[in-house]
Write an enzyme that holds these catalytic residues in place. Structure first.
Site, short mmCIF file in Angstrom:
data_model
loop_
_atom_site.label_atom_id
_atom_site.label_comp_id
_atom_site.label_asym_id
_atom_site.label_seq_id
_atom_site.Cartn_x
_atom_site.Cartn_y
_atom_site.Cartn_z
N ASP A 1 4.19 -9.20 6.42
CA ASP A 1 5.63 -8.95 6.90
C ASP A 1 6.74 -8.69 5.91
OD1 ASP A 1 5.17 -11.33 5.33
OD2 ASP A 1 7.10 -12.09 5.99
N LYS B 1 -2.39 -3.19 -4.49
CA LYS B 1 -1.39 -2.17 -4.94
C LYS B 1 -1.81 -1.74 -6.15
CE LYS B 1 2.50 -4.13 -2.87
NZ LYS B 1 3.93 -4.55 -3.05
N ARG C 1 4.89 -8.05 11.41
CA ARG C 1 3.26 -8.60 11.27
C ARG C 1 2.34 -8.06 12.28
NH1 ARG C 1 2.68 -12.72 7.42
NH2 ARG C 1 4.24 -14.08 7.38
N GLY D 1 -0.54 -13.93 6.13
CA GLY D 1 -0.66 -12.32 6.19
C GLY D 1 -2.05 -11.92 6.33
N PHE E 1 6.38 -1.52 -0.97
CA PHE E 1 6.30 -2.69 -0.38
C PHE E 1 5.98 -2.23 1.09
CE2 PHE E 1 7.49 -6.23 2.49
CZ PHE E 1 7.27 -7.35 1.62
N VAL E 2 4.80 -2.61 1.63
CA VAL E 2 4.26 -2.51 2.85
C VAL E 2 4.27 -3.67 4.05
CG1 VAL E 2 2.83 -0.56 1.90
CG2 VAL E 2 2.13 -3.13 2.35
N ASP F 1 -4.42 -10.56 2.52
CA ASP F 1 -4.06 -9.44 2.99
C ASP F 1 -3.83 -8.38 1.95
OD1 ASP F 1 -1.64 -10.74 1.64
OD2 ASP F 1 -0.52 -10.58 3.51
N ASP G 1 -1.16 -7.96 -5.36
CA ASP G 1 0.11 -7.28 -5.80
C ASP G 1 0.18 -7.89 -7.35
OD1 ASP G 1 2.22 -6.17 -6.43
OD2 ASP G 1 3.63 -7.30 -5.36
P1 IMP Z 1 0.76 -11.44 -5.53
O1 IMP Z 1 0.68 -12.95 -5.49
O2 IMP Z 1 1.86 -10.92 -6.22
O3 IMP Z 1 -0.60 -10.84 -5.69
O4 IMP Z 1 1.24 -11.42 -4.06
C1 IMP Z 1 0.42 -11.36 -3.06
C2 IMP Z 1 1.08 -11.78 -1.85
O5 IMP Z 1 2.30 -11.45 -1.71
C3 IMP Z 1 0.46 -11.58 -0.52
O6 IMP Z 1 -0.64 -12.35 -0.08
C4 IMP Z 1 1.59 -11.10 0.17
O7 IMP Z 1 1.67 -12.32 1.31
C5 IMP Z 1 2.78 -10.90 -0.38
N1 IMP Z 1 3.23 -9.51 -0.48
C6 IMP Z 1 2.75 -8.79 -1.79
N2 IMP Z 1 3.03 -7.52 -1.60
C7 IMP Z 1 3.41 -7.34 -0.14
C8 IMP Z 1 3.82 -6.26 0.34
O8 IMP Z 1 3.91 -5.03 -0.04
N3 IMP Z 1 4.34 -6.61 1.69
C9 IMP Z 1 4.31 -7.61 2.13
N4 IMP Z 1 3.79 -8.73 1.72
C10 IMP Z 1 3.29 -8.67 0.29
MG MG Z 2 0.34 -13.54 2.14
#
Ligand code: IMP
Ligand code: MG
Length: 176
Positions: free
Chosen positions: A160, A130, A166, A43, A153-154, A99, A102
């Site tokens: 992606d 987020k 992407r 990402g 979600f973006v 990237d 979340d």
């Molecule tokens: P986390 O582990 O929940 O913080 O998620 C982080 C990973 O999930 C990022 O590196 C992204 O690859 C993916 N991700 C989280 N939210 C999104 C979104 O809104 N769009 C696309 N990929 C996301």
């Molecule tokens: Mg990622």
């Protein structure tokens, strides 16, 4: 109906301007420190490519792969690290670049894995974070954040949905 990008959330010129500012901040923060950037694939590839060109410093750039999403659903985080990371990281200032933040589980896991290799310090940078609803509780937070965005979600600029979108030059929502 197949998934499609929705409205533009952050246009390309705003991303470029923010990256110029981050480049200036990081140039100061890491002056004389010869950092190791650990970029989380896939990402962050567009962000990383623009960031390092806004940050004229001596640095190493390494890559790890983390996968957690299956479509819109978050699953367990799988991290793949190349063997040379164990040679580069000991005693160095590491900046992990992703990237989007979340739940924070990806960054937390990558930080833990990198910290186990004996760096001098580990800090983190994400292009997007987020906003989490208050009731979600403690989350791993990044040291630098490009943009705080609403909790949806973006896609685009490296992010992606099932491998697609992407290559958009901006950040967009995913059409409902
Ligand atoms: P986390 O582990 O929940 O913080 O998620 C982080 C990973 O999930 C990022 O590196 C992204 O690859 C993916 N991700 C989280 N939210 C999104 C979104 O809104 N769009 C696309 N990929 C996301
Ligand atoms: Mg990622």
């Amino acid at each position: 109906m197949p998934a499609a990008p929705g409205r533009v959330l952050i246009p390309a010129p705003r991303i470029a301007a923010r990256i110029r500012d981050l480049g200036a901040e990081l140039t100061e923060a890491y002056a004389g420190r010869d950092p190791v950037l650990v970029a989380i694939m896939k990402g962050c590839v567009l962000f990383l490519a623009d960031l390092v060109r806004a940050w004229p410093a001596t640095m190493d750039i390494e890559f790890v792969t983390a996968r957690s999403y299956r479509g819109r659903e978050a699953g367990p985080v799988e991290i793949t690290m190349p063997a040379e990371l164990a040679e580069v990281v000991p005693g160095r200032s590491v900046l992990i670049v992703d990237d989007i933040l979340d739940t924070g589980r990806t960054l937390a896991e990558v930080c833990r894995a990198v910290a186990a290799l004996g760096p001098e310090e580990v800090r983190t940078l994400v292009l997007l974070a987020k906003q989490r609803p208050d009731e979600v509780g403690e989350r791993f937070e990044a040291d630098w954040v490009g943009f705080e965005i609403e909790d949806r979600f973006v896609v685009g600029y490296g992010l992606d949905f099932r491998g697609r979108f992407r290559n958009l030059p901006h950040i967009a929502t995913l059409a409902d």
